[in-house]
Design an enzyme around this catalytic site. Structure first.
Site, PDB file in Angstrom:
ATOM      1  N   SER A 137       0.077  -0.814  -0.132  1.00 14.72           N
ATOM      2  CA  SER A 137       0.019   0.014  -0.074  1.00 14.72           C
ATOM      3  C   SER A 137       1.030   1.149   0.295  1.00 14.72           C
ATOM      4  O   SER A 137       0.913   2.412  -0.546  1.00 14.72           O
ATOM      5  CB  SER A 137      -1.074  -0.355   0.786  1.00 14.72           C
ATOM      6  OG  SER A 137      -1.849  -0.684   0.858  1.00 14.72           O
ATOM      7  N   ARG A 162       1.726   4.393  -3.105  1.00 17.80           N
ATOM      8  CA  ARG A 162       1.324   5.437  -3.164  1.00 17.80           C
ATOM      9  C   ARG A 162       2.814   6.260  -3.304  1.00 17.80           C
ATOM     10  O   ARG A 162       3.065   7.304  -3.285  1.00 17.80           O
ATOM     11  CB  ARG A 162       0.604   5.632  -1.075  1.00 17.80           C
ATOM     12  CG  ARG A 162      -0.547   5.280  -1.191  1.00 17.80           C
ATOM     13  CD  ARG A 162      -0.904   4.937   0.240  1.00 17.80           C
ATOM     14  NE  ARG A 162      -2.723   4.110   0.545  1.00 17.80           N
ATOM     15  CZ  ARG A 162      -3.052   4.049   0.532  1.00 17.80           C
ATOM     16  NH1 ARG A 162      -2.414   2.165  -0.537  1.00 17.80           N
ATOM     17  NH2 ARG A 162      -3.885   3.007   0.173  1.00 17.80           N
ATOM     18  N   ASP A 205      -6.777  -8.003   3.855  1.00 11.00           N
ATOM     19  CA  ASP A 205      -6.250  -9.304   3.300  1.00 11.00           C
ATOM     20  C   ASP A 205      -5.881 -10.503   3.914  1.00 11.00           C
ATOM     21  O   ASP A 205      -5.102 -11.464   3.472  1.00 11.00           O
ATOM     22  CB  ASP A 205      -5.190  -8.337   2.850  1.00 11.00           C
ATOM     23  CG  ASP A 205      -5.344  -6.793   1.772  1.00 11.00           C
ATOM     24  OD1 ASP A 205      -6.790  -7.194   1.816  1.00 11.00           O
ATOM     25  OD2 ASP A 205      -4.366  -6.160   1.789  1.00 11.00           O
ATOM     26  N   ARG A 234      -2.626 -13.854  -2.739  1.00 10.58           N
ATOM     27  CA  ARG A 234      -3.058 -14.112  -1.423  1.00 10.58           C
ATOM     28  C   ARG A 234      -3.097 -15.711  -0.591  1.00 10.58           C
ATOM     29  O   ARG A 234      -3.129 -16.361  -0.038  1.00 10.58           O
ATOM     30  CB  ARG A 234      -3.992 -13.699  -0.579  1.00 10.58           C
ATOM     31  CG  ARG A 234      -2.599 -12.060   0.054  1.00 10.58           C
ATOM     32  CD  ARG A 234      -3.573 -10.963   0.727  1.00 10.58           C
ATOM     33  NE  ARG A 234      -3.137 -10.288   0.353  1.00 10.58           N
ATOM     34  CZ  ARG A 234      -2.340  -9.341   0.894  1.00 10.58           C
ATOM     35  NH1 ARG A 234      -0.624  -9.447   1.434  1.00 10.58           N
ATOM     36  NH2 ARG A 234      -1.988  -7.909  -0.148  1.00 10.58           N
TER      37      ARG A 234
HETATM   38  C1  S3P Z   1      -5.902  -0.845   0.018  1.00  9.19           C
HETATM   39  C2  S3P Z   1      -6.614  -1.660   0.229  1.00  9.19           C
HETATM   40  C3  S3P Z   1      -7.370  -2.247   0.625  1.00  9.19           C
HETATM   41  C4  S3P Z   1      -6.903  -3.371   0.516  1.00  9.19           C
HETATM   42  C5  S3P Z   1      -5.641  -3.800  -0.469  1.00  9.19           C
HETATM   43  C6  S3P Z   1      -5.336  -2.661  -0.178  1.00  9.19           C
HETATM   44  C7  S3P Z   1      -4.707   0.035  -0.091  1.00  9.19           C
HETATM   45  O1  S3P Z   1      -8.426  -2.796  -0.302  1.00  9.19           O
HETATM   46  O2  S3P Z   1      -7.995  -5.171   0.060  1.00  9.19           O
HETATM   47  O3  S3P Z   1      -4.567  -4.882  -0.756  1.00  9.19           O
HETATM   48  O4  S3P Z   1      -3.909   0.290  -0.655  1.00  9.19           O
HETATM   49  O5  S3P Z   1      -5.912   0.928  -0.269  1.00  9.19           O
HETATM   50  P1  S3P Z   1      -9.460  -1.868  -0.501  1.00  9.19           P
HETATM   51  O6  S3P Z   1     -10.030  -0.464  -0.601  1.00  9.19           O
HETATM   52  O7  S3P Z   1     -10.738  -2.649  -1.518  1.00  9.19           O
HETATM   53  O8  S3P Z   1     -10.833  -2.430   1.105  1.00  9.19           O
END
Ligand code: S3P
Length: 450
Positions: free
Chosen positions: A29, A33, A327, A403
């Site tokens: 994540s 970003r 996740d 996963r």
């Molecule tokens: C993430 C948000 C989550 C997560 C994904 C990463 C992110 O998804 O499942 O692996 O980096 O913002 P959702 O926004 O669909 O919950």
């Protein structure tokens, strides 16, 4: 990109204890970003510890297509020369986000309020996932979206030439949706407000503030209210990406299940919006401890020590914890299979729209391996068989979902008979060193022939 390469079947079987240190890659994540916010800053952002998985590399390529310069300097060391808020150029080609929902949704947000048009696509998994959850709020800024039936990719986004700021309550707990709206709000005048009823991972808020945007977060009766002042000049940053708790989950859970194991997983980001799995495992009786707890870049970080835990008990996972471990439910369901009693997981409807329908994928594979799983639209219950008592001896589908593949390989390390995953290639999207890292711990995971 997963789905385009060769199929890689892998088999996991019971072997000796897992021992040693597991240095897992950077947080997915935060890596996405870092590239996107770097591209939206004026000047050079330097990144260390970037996850070099396919998902993140696809986001890097996309940022280049929008005009940023993205350069690799060494393993995990990257720089992004950004074009500034509102500075994105129109890409000449279709943007392929591969397997990554985070990539495509955040990038759509980041370009939605610039007067450019871009077309997005992905692999079979991503092209089956709903984009309406992002394009609905983007429409409020004045952005147009033309996709396939059901709001699916491939999809063309026409950015708003004259965006207006937005106040939006996110209808589902989703950090991707929240982040897409915030990124779109960057190039709108005035204040964009996003309200989430349940807190989801807060990396976007923290990092936007770190890059110099004015972001105010308030906890009010209606939920978490995030107010962003539009049209800031984002200032390039030096970023050290913490190691991914979602990747740490796999060696940690494997160590809990394999007799005699003792594994240290150093330097894991323990942001409370991400650490729900570890709390849950400890409540189940896992021998899991935090060592060397300290702060890095304003985030709690610790070394996780996981030891074989033969007396795990099933629990009811509090539904309000779901977002902080969304996740990790697939691998939790594997741990639950070896616990005594039921592990009840409620409020998890979102699992049905991930890289695969994760409840369905895990339930089918666990049942084939001899475990009882009950499920409804937004809940599932795994009835554990206790340590040493899960049969296995099956081949399961990974469904283009990293996963799911890793969870079933963890399963096979502790079942009576081996477990084969039909295609482990999707693991490269988030954890490209999974195979070698698990091998150094002594895990018996091998490539198998079809
Ligand atoms: C993430 C948000 C989550 C997560 C994904 C990463 C992110 O998804 O499942 O692996 O980096 O913002 P959702 O926004 O669909 O919950």
């Amino acid at each position: 990109m997963s789905g385009h390469g060769t199929t890689v079947p892998m088999t996991a079987r019971r072997g000796g204890a897992l021992k040693g240190e597991a240095h897992v890659p950077g947080d997915k994540s935060i890596s996405h970003r870092s590239l996107i916010l770097g591209a939206l800053s004026v000047g050079e952002t330097r990144i260390e510890g970037l996850l070099e998985g396919e998902d993140v590399l696809d986001t890097g390529k996309a940022m280049q297509a929008f005009g940023a310069e993205v350069i690799q300097h060494g393993p995990g060391r990257w720089s992004v020369h950004g074009v500034g808020v509102g500075g994105f150029a129109e890409p000449a080609q279709v943007i392929d986000c591969g397997n990554s929902g985070t990539g495509v949704r955040l990038i759509m947000g980041a370009m939605a309020t610039s007067p450019i048009t871009a077309t997005f696509t992905g692999d079979a998994s991503l092209n089956g996932r709903p984009m309406g959850r992002v394009t609905d709020p983007l429409a409020l800024f004045g952005t147009q979206a033309y996709g396939r039936k059901g709001g699916r990719l491939p999809m063309t986004i026409v950015g708003a030439a004259d965006p207006v700021p937005v106040r939006y309550t996110v209808p589902v707990p989703s950090a991707q949706v929240k982040s897409a709206v915030l990124l779109a709000g960057l190039n709108a005048p005035g204040q964009t407000v996003v309200i989430e009823r349940e807190a989801t991972r807060d990396h976007s808020e923290r990092m936007l503030a770190g890059f110099g945007a004015k972001v105010v977060v308030e906890t009010l009766p209606e939920g978490r209210v995030i107010t962003l002042d539009g049209q800031p000049e984002l200032v390039p940053q030096d970023i050290v990406v913490p190691r991914d708790p979602s990747s740490a989950a796999f060696p940690v859970c494997a160590a809990l299940l394999v007799e005699g194991s003792d594994v240290l997983v150093p330097n894991i980001g323990l942001n409370p919006t991400r650490a729900g799995l570890f709390t849950t495992l400890i409540e189940m009786g896992a021998d899991l401890t935090y060592e060397n707890l300290h702060e890095e870049g304003g985030e709690p970080v610790a070394d996780l020590r996981a030891k074989f835990s033969p007396n795990l008990k099933g629990i009811e996972v509090p539904p309000e914890r779901a977002a902080s471990m969304i996740d990790e439910y697939p691998v939790l369901s594997v741990v639950a299979a070896f616990a005594e009693g039921e592990t009840v997981m409620r409020g998890v409807k979102e699992l049905r729209v991930k890289e695969s329908d994760r409840i369905d994928a895990m339930a089918k594979g666990l049942r084939a391996a001899g475990v009882t799983v009950d499920e409804g639209e937004d809940w599932w219950i795994v009835t554990g068989r206790g340590h040493g008592d899960v049969p296995g001896g099956v081949t399961v589908e990974s469904r283009l979902d990293h996963r799911i593949a890793m969870s079933f390989l963890v399963l096979g390390l502790a079942t009576q008979k081996p477990v084969t995953v039909d295609d482990a290639s999707p693991i490269a999207t988030s954890f490209p060193i999974f195979e070698s890292l698990m091998a150094t711990l002594g895990a018996a995971i091998t490539r198998s022939n079809g």
